[in-house]
Scaffold this motif. Structure first.
Motif, PDB file in Angstrom:
ATOM      1  N   UNK A 146       0.821  -1.207   0.000  1.00 37.54           N
ATOM      2  CA  UNK A 146       0.000   0.000   0.000  1.00 37.54           C
ATOM      3  C   UNK A 146       0.860   1.263   0.000  1.00 37.54           C
ATOM      4  N   UNK A 147       2.129   1.118   0.396  1.00 38.07           N
ATOM      5  CA  UNK A 147       3.124   2.197   0.417  1.00 38.07           C
ATOM      6  C   UNK A 147       2.804   3.312   1.400  1.00 38.07           C
ATOM      7  N   UNK A 148       1.972   3.064   2.396  1.00 36.51           N
ATOM      8  CA  UNK A 148       1.708   4.089   3.406  1.00 36.51           C
ATOM      9  C   UNK A 148       2.937   4.378   4.255  1.00 36.51           C
ATOM     10  N   UNK A 149       3.768   3.407   4.449  1.00 32.48           N
ATOM     11  CA  UNK A 149       4.937   3.574   5.318  1.00 32.48           C
ATOM     12  C   UNK A 149       5.973   4.530   4.738  1.00 32.48           C
ATOM     13  N   UNK A 150       6.201   4.472   3.443  1.00 41.32           N
ATOM     14  CA  UNK A 150       7.298   5.227   2.824  1.00 41.32           C
ATOM     15  C   UNK A 150       7.218   6.740   3.041  1.00 41.32           C
ATOM     16  N   UNK A 151       6.088   7.396   2.806  1.00 49.06           N
ATOM     17  CA  UNK A 151       6.083   8.843   2.990  1.00 49.06           C
ATOM     18  C   UNK A 151       6.127   9.277   4.458  1.00 49.06           C
ATOM     19  N   UNK A 152       5.800   8.369   5.383  1.00 45.71           N
ATOM     20  CA  UNK A 152       5.844   8.724   6.795  1.00 45.71           C
ATOM     21  C   UNK A 152       7.242   8.613   7.386  1.00 45.71           C
ATOM     22  N   UNK A 153       8.139   7.907   6.729  1.00 46.03           N
ATOM     23  CA  UNK A 153       9.491   7.724   7.263  1.00 46.03           C
ATOM     24  C   UNK A 153      10.236   9.052   7.256  1.00 46.03           C
ATOM     25  N   UNK A 154      10.615   9.570   8.428  1.00 47.21           N
ATOM     26  CA  UNK A 154      11.302  10.863   8.466  1.00 47.21           C
ATOM     27  C   UNK A 154      12.739  10.799   7.938  1.00 47.21           C
ATOM     28  N   UNK A 155      13.269   9.600   7.749  1.00 50.99           N
ATOM     29  CA  UNK A 155      14.647   9.452   7.291  1.00 50.99           C
ATOM     30  C   UNK A 155      14.747   8.916   5.875  1.00 50.99           C
ATOM     31  N   UNK A 156      13.627   8.808   5.190  1.00 50.25           N
ATOM     32  CA  UNK A 156      13.603   8.265   3.818  1.00 50.25           C
ATOM     33  C   UNK A 156      14.313   6.921   3.747  1.00 50.25           C
ATOM     34  N   UNK A 157      14.045   6.061   4.723  1.00 49.84           N
ATOM     35  CA  UNK A 157      14.728   4.772   4.826  1.00 49.84           C
ATOM     36  C   UNK A 157      13.925   3.603   4.274  1.00 49.84           C
ATOM     37  N   UNK A 158      12.825   3.906   3.572  1.00 49.27           N
ATOM     38  CA  UNK A 158      12.030   2.848   2.953  1.00 49.27           C
ATOM     39  C   UNK A 158      12.076   3.067   1.448  1.00 49.27           C
ATOM     40  N   UNK A 170      15.174   3.923  13.715  1.00 56.51           N
ATOM     41  CA  UNK A 170      14.346   3.050  14.547  1.00 56.51           C
ATOM     42  C   UNK A 170      13.233   3.747  15.297  1.00 56.51           C
ATOM     43  N   UNK A 171      12.670   4.801  14.731  1.00 57.06           N
ATOM     44  CA  UNK A 171      11.631   5.561  15.428  1.00 57.06           C
ATOM     45  C   UNK A 171      10.322   4.792  15.554  1.00 57.06           C
ATOM     46  N   UNK A 172      10.039   3.870  14.631  1.00 55.10           N
ATOM     47  CA  UNK A 172       8.833   3.056  14.708  1.00 55.10           C
ATOM     48  C   UNK A 172       7.598   3.654  14.058  1.00 55.10           C
ATOM     49  N   UNK A 173       7.730   4.808  13.420  1.00 53.47           N
ATOM     50  CA  UNK A 173       6.578   5.417  12.757  1.00 53.47           C
ATOM     51  C   UNK A 173       6.037   4.488  11.676  1.00 53.47           C
ATOM     52  N   UNK A 174       6.923   3.850  10.928  1.00 56.33           N
ATOM     53  CA  UNK A 174       6.495   2.944   9.854  1.00 56.33           C
ATOM     54  C   UNK A 174       5.631   1.823  10.405  1.00 56.33           C
ATOM     55  N   UNK A 175       6.016   1.251  11.529  1.00 59.93           N
ATOM     56  CA  UNK A 175       5.250   0.162  12.138  1.00 59.93           C
ATOM     57  C   UNK A 175       3.897   0.669  12.626  1.00 59.93           C
ATOM     58  N   UNK A 209      -1.137  -0.613   8.171  1.00 62.28           N
ATOM     59  CA  UNK A 209      -2.450  -1.159   8.538  1.00 62.28           C
ATOM     60  C   UNK A 209      -2.504  -2.691   8.519  1.00 62.28           C
ATOM     61  N   UNK A 210      -1.460  -3.341   8.036  1.00 61.99           N
ATOM     62  CA  UNK A 210      -1.472  -4.798   7.895  1.00 61.99           C
ATOM     63  C   UNK A 210      -0.533  -5.510   8.877  1.00 61.99           C
ATOM     64  N   UNK A 211       0.186  -4.748   9.690  1.00 68.52           N
ATOM     65  CA  UNK A 211       1.103  -5.360  10.645  1.00 68.52           C
ATOM     66  C   UNK A 211       2.310  -6.000   9.995  1.00 68.52           C
ATOM     67  N   UNK A 212       2.710  -5.488   8.837  1.00 66.15           N
ATOM     68  CA  UNK A 212       3.841  -6.067   8.104  1.00 66.15           C
ATOM     69  C   UNK A 212       5.187  -5.574   8.623  1.00 66.15           C
ATOM     70  N   UNK A 213       5.171  -4.605   9.528  1.00 69.04           N
ATOM     71  CA  UNK A 213       6.414  -4.077  10.100  1.00 69.04           C
ATOM     72  C   UNK A 213       6.341  -4.210  11.613  1.00 69.04           C
ATOM     73  N   UNK A 214       7.333  -4.848  12.176  1.00 77.09           N
ATOM     74  CA  UNK A 214       7.448  -5.005  13.623  1.00 77.09           C
ATOM     75  C   UNK A 214       8.755  -4.372  14.078  1.00 77.09           C
ATOM     76  N   UNK A 215       8.763  -3.826  15.256  1.00 82.73           N
ATOM     77  CA  UNK A 215       9.987  -3.258  15.815  1.00 82.73           C
ATOM     78  C   UNK A 215      10.588  -4.272  16.778  1.00 82.73           C
ATOM     79  N   UNK A 216      11.876  -4.543  16.601  1.00 81.75           N
ATOM     80  CA  UNK A 216      12.599  -5.469  17.473  1.00 81.75           C
ATOM     81  C   UNK A 216      13.785  -4.763  18.095  1.00 81.75           C
ATOM     82  N   UNK A 217      14.194  -5.218  19.253  1.00 82.63           N
ATOM     83  CA  UNK A 217      15.367  -4.661  19.931  1.00 82.63           C
ATOM     84  C   UNK A 217      16.587  -4.820  19.033  1.00 82.63           C
TER      85      UNK A 217
END
Length: 102
Positions: A52-64, A81-86, A90-98
């Protein structure tokens, strides 16, 4: 036209601000390898991702990165590692891990 701040108390005139104070592009993260600052790492599951590409424009570091209208794995050299993408996925395709450093 870019201005340089003269001192810490300088304020930008309202005419130079974007609507809602939104930031439309990553700052200087592409100029520096900042990935080692991370405490959490985003992990992308392409099997769950619906592109869906919702994550890409929200990344403040252009890391997607997006290639051929599809997102690809993270640019971890610049992700902080800010976690905004996660949070916006809407599909839970991104998880944040230590982050684990070896």
């Amino acid at each position: 036209m870019k201005r340089q701040a003269k001192d810490i108390n300088e304020r930008s005139p309202w005419q130079e601000m974007t609507p809602g104070g939104e930031i439309y592009e990553g700052g200087t993260s592409k100029d520096y390898d900042t990935g080692e600052w991370r405490t959490h790492r985003p992990v992308w599951d392409p099997e769950i991702c619906k592109q869906c590409l919702l994550c890409a424009p929200f990344c403040p570091d252009s890391s997607i990165p997006v290639k051929d209208k599809r997102r690809v794995d993270f640019d971890l050299m610049h992700c902080k590692g800010c976690g905004i993408c996660a949070a916006v996925c809407p599909f839970g395709a991104i998880k944040m891990e230590q982050e684990v450093r070896g």
